[in-house]
Motif scaffolding. Sequence first.
Motif, PDB file in Angstrom:
ATOM      1  N   LYS A 147      38.755  32.334  49.044  1.00 24.05           N
ATOM      2  CA  LYS A 147      39.866  32.035  48.124  1.00 24.05           C
ATOM      3  C   LYS A 147      39.766  32.878  46.855  1.00 24.05           C
ATOM      4  O   LYS A 147      40.769  33.336  46.315  1.00 24.05           O
ATOM      5  CB  LYS A 147      39.864  30.552  47.753  1.00 24.05           C
ATOM      6  N   PHE A 148      38.541  33.046  46.377  1.00 24.49           N
ATOM      7  CA  PHE A 148      38.341  33.883  45.193  1.00 24.49           C
ATOM      8  C   PHE A 148      38.814  35.312  45.458  1.00 24.49           C
ATOM      9  O   PHE A 148      39.552  35.904  44.669  1.00 24.49           O
ATOM     10  CB  PHE A 148      36.858  33.891  44.776  1.00 24.49           C
ATOM     11  N   LYS A 149      38.399  35.856  46.605  1.00 18.25           N
ATOM     12  CA  LYS A 149      38.784  37.232  46.931  1.00 18.25           C
ATOM     13  C   LYS A 149      40.299  37.371  47.024  1.00 18.25           C
ATOM     14  O   LYS A 149      40.867  38.370  46.582  1.00 18.25           O
ATOM     15  CB  LYS A 149      38.167  37.657  48.273  1.00 18.25           C
ATOM     16  N   GLU A 150      40.921  36.371  47.607  1.00 17.68           N
ATOM     17  CA  GLU A 150      42.372  36.418  47.768  1.00 17.68           C
ATOM     18  C   GLU A 150      43.058  36.424  46.402  1.00 17.68           C
ATOM     19  O   GLU A 150      43.966  37.217  46.146  1.00 17.68           O
ATOM     20  CB  GLU A 150      42.808  35.192  48.577  1.00 17.68           C
ATOM     21  N   GLU A 151      42.587  35.559  45.517  1.00 17.51           N
ATOM     22  CA  GLU A 151      43.189  35.477  44.185  1.00 17.51           C
ATOM     23  C   GLU A 151      42.956  36.772  43.394  1.00 17.51           C
ATOM     24  O   GLU A 151      43.851  37.291  42.731  1.00 17.51           O
ATOM     25  CB  GLU A 151      42.607  34.272  43.428  1.00 17.51           C
ATOM     26  N   PHE A 152      41.735  37.290  43.512  1.00 15.47           N
ATOM     27  CA  PHE A 152      41.390  38.534  42.818  1.00 15.47           C
ATOM     28  C   PHE A 152      42.249  39.691  43.360  1.00 15.47           C
ATOM     29  O   PHE A 152      42.834  40.461  42.589  1.00 15.47           O
ATOM     30  CB  PHE A 152      39.897  38.817  43.029  1.00 15.47           C
ATOM     31  N   SER A 153      42.345  39.779  44.678  1.00 11.43           N
ATOM     32  CA  SER A 153      43.130  40.852  45.305  1.00 11.43           C
ATOM     33  C   SER A 153      44.608  40.745  44.928  1.00 11.43           C
ATOM     34  O   SER A 153      45.255  41.748  44.636  1.00 11.43           O
ATOM     35  CB  SER A 153      43.001  40.802  46.829  1.00 11.43           C
ATOM     36  N   ASN A 154      45.134  39.531  44.938  1.00  9.81           N
ATOM     37  CA  ASN A 154      46.551  39.359  44.576  1.00  9.81           C
ATOM     38  C   ASN A 154      46.799  39.777  43.137  1.00  9.81           C
ATOM     39  O   ASN A 154      47.820  40.386  42.826  1.00  9.81           O
ATOM     40  CB  ASN A 154      46.992  37.908  44.784  1.00  9.81           C
ATOM     41  N   THR A 155      45.854  39.446  42.265  1.00  7.65           N
ATOM     42  CA  THR A 155      45.987  39.850  40.864  1.00  7.65           C
ATOM     43  C   THR A 155      46.020  41.376  40.766  1.00  7.65           C
ATOM     44  O   THR A 155      46.810  41.949  40.016  1.00  7.65           O
ATOM     45  CB  THR A 155      44.812  39.283  40.033  1.00  7.65           C
ATOM     46  N   ALA A 156      45.170  42.033  41.558  1.00  6.77           N
ATOM     47  CA  ALA A 156      45.121  43.508  41.541  1.00  6.77           C
ATOM     48  C   ALA A 156      46.408  44.114  42.099  1.00  6.77           C
ATOM     49  O   ALA A 156      46.911  45.116  41.594  1.00  6.77           O
ATOM     50  CB  ALA A 156      43.915  43.990  42.340  1.00  6.77           C
ATOM     51  N   LYS A 157      46.934  43.482  43.148  1.00  8.00           N
ATOM     52  CA  LYS A 157      48.161  44.023  43.758  1.00  8.00           C
ATOM     53  C   LYS A 157      49.349  43.874  42.820  1.00  8.00           C
ATOM     54  O   LYS A 157      50.274  44.674  42.833  1.00  8.00           O
ATOM     55  CB  LYS A 157      48.444  43.305  45.088  1.00  8.00           C
ATOM     56  N   MET A 158      49.344  42.825  42.015  1.00 12.90           N
ATOM     57  CA  MET A 158      50.485  42.556  41.139  1.00 12.90           C
ATOM     58  C   MET A 158      50.399  43.276  39.795  1.00 12.90           C
ATOM     59  O   MET A 158      51.368  43.296  39.051  1.00 12.90           O
ATOM     60  CB  MET A 158      50.612  41.051  40.897  1.00 12.90           C
ATOM     61  N   LEU A 159      49.224  43.826  39.484  1.00 10.62           N
ATOM     62  CA  LEU A 159      49.079  44.487  38.185  1.00 10.62           C
ATOM     63  C   LEU A 159      50.030  45.689  38.120  1.00 10.62           C
ATOM     64  O   LEU A 159      49.980  46.567  38.968  1.00 10.62           O
ATOM     65  CB  LEU A 159      47.635  44.932  37.989  1.00 10.62           C
ATOM     66  N   PHE A 160      50.908  45.691  37.127  1.00  7.93           N
ATOM     67  CA  PHE A 160      51.890  46.759  37.006  1.00  7.93           C
ATOM     68  C   PHE A 160      51.298  47.918  36.208  1.00  7.93           C
ATOM     69  O   PHE A 160      50.742  47.708  35.136  1.00  7.93           O
ATOM     70  CB  PHE A 160      53.152  46.229  36.311  1.00  7.93           C
ATOM     71  N   GLY A 161      51.402  49.114  36.752  1.00 10.17           N
ATOM     72  CA  GLY A 161      50.898  50.286  36.036  1.00 10.17           C
ATOM     73  C   GLY A 161      49.393  50.403  36.168  1.00 10.17           C
ATOM     74  O   GLY A 161      48.795  49.958  37.143  1.00 10.17           O
ATOM     75  N   SER A 162      48.749  51.008  35.165  1.00  8.40           N
ATOM     76  CA  SER A 162      47.321  51.294  35.232  1.00  8.40           C
ATOM     77  C   SER A 162      46.511  50.208  34.538  1.00  8.40           C
ATOM     78  O   SER A 162      46.891  49.716  33.481  1.00  8.40           O
ATOM     79  CB  SER A 162      47.020  52.627  34.549  1.00  8.40           C
ATOM     80  N   GLY A 163      45.405  49.856  35.137  1.00  3.99           N
ATOM     81  CA  GLY A 163      44.557  48.850  34.507  1.00  3.99           C
ATOM     82  C   GLY A 163      43.424  48.448  35.416  1.00  3.99           C
ATOM     83  O   GLY A 163      43.120  49.132  36.400  1.00  3.99           O
ATOM     84  N   TRP A 164      42.800  47.345  35.072  1.00  2.46           N
ATOM     85  CA  TRP A 164      41.634  46.851  35.800  1.00  2.46           C
ATOM     86  C   TRP A 164      41.788  45.358  36.048  1.00  2.46           C
ATOM     87  O   TRP A 164      42.412  44.644  35.258  1.00  2.46           O
ATOM     88  CB  TRP A 164      40.364  47.044  34.957  1.00  2.46           C
ATOM     89  N   VAL A 165      41.150  44.902  37.128  1.00  2.70           N
ATOM     90  CA  VAL A 165      41.035  43.466  37.356  1.00  2.70           C
ATOM     91  C   VAL A 165      39.564  43.096  37.226  1.00  2.70           C
ATOM     92  O   VAL A 165      38.685  43.830  37.703  1.00  2.70           O
ATOM     93  CB  VAL A 165      41.588  43.062  38.734  1.00  2.70           C
ATOM     94  N   TRP A 166      39.339  41.985  36.575  1.00  3.40           N
ATOM     95  CA  TRP A 166      37.976  41.574  36.217  1.00  3.40           C
ATOM     96  C   TRP A 166      37.654  40.174  36.700  1.00  3.40           C
ATOM     97  O   TRP A 166      38.522  39.291  36.677  1.00  3.40           O
ATOM     98  CB  TRP A 166      37.832  41.568  34.680  1.00  3.40           C
ATOM     99  N   LEU A 167      36.424  39.981  37.087  1.00  2.00           N
ATOM    100  CA  LEU A 167      35.862  38.634  37.134  1.00  2.00           C
ATOM    101  C   LEU A 167      34.946  38.562  35.922  1.00  2.00           C
ATOM    102  O   LEU A 167      34.063  39.410  35.761  1.00  2.00           O
ATOM    103  CB  LEU A 167      35.057  38.386  38.415  1.00  2.00           C
ATOM    104  N   VAL A 168      35.199  37.591  35.067  1.00  2.00           N
ATOM    105  CA  VAL A 168      34.414  37.486  33.835  1.00  2.00           C
ATOM    106  C   VAL A 168      33.854  36.072  33.682  1.00  2.00           C
ATOM    107  O   VAL A 168      34.316  35.130  34.326  1.00  2.00           O
ATOM    108  CB  VAL A 168      35.288  37.805  32.582  1.00  2.00           C
TER     109      VAL A 168
END
Length: 193
Positions: free
Chosen positions: A114-135
Amino acid sequence: MKHELNKLLYSFDALEPYIDARTMEIHYTKHHQAYCDNFNKALENYPELQEKKAEDILRGLNSLPVSEADRVKIKNHGGGYVNHNIFWSIMDPKKETDYNLKMKITETFGSVEKFKEEFSNTAKMLFGSGWVWLVRDKNDKLEICALPNQDSPLTLGHEPILALDVWEHAYYLKYQNKRAEYIENWWNVVKII
Ligand code: MN3
């Protein structure tokens, strides 16, 4: 003291076929090196900052005694410098699972999947350039967050655990417009999950 790139602990082709050698080489020797060089340049007028760790500079970004123009340069290039050091360090073809982290992820997100799915979805939805983080946030809670450009979670008071670079330069040679495929494949080379 000049900042330098952390040494890569594996060869450029070590993350094949998921991340190709040419992308790794350009990403590390050109993109990351440019962030590092420009970060050093942005600190040229501030000898007292040159003695500080890059991470600490980003933690205190908003209160640095610098001009606003230099604050932006430090944010972009210092962020780019530190973010990539983290990115290289959390990938490895030899996977070394961090069981404590896995347990904490399961507690927080329900399961690793579930974590991977949420993280991946966040990355797919990020518009433009950036990073996705687990913090790890100030209250020691795990959180997924997407940040634009080279913004550092350290500036928000978070401690970074996992980082995914979703700038096009991280995947375009191999994946072109298929960001989702890059994101799914990336999990194969994340060493701690
Ligand atoms: Mn990058």
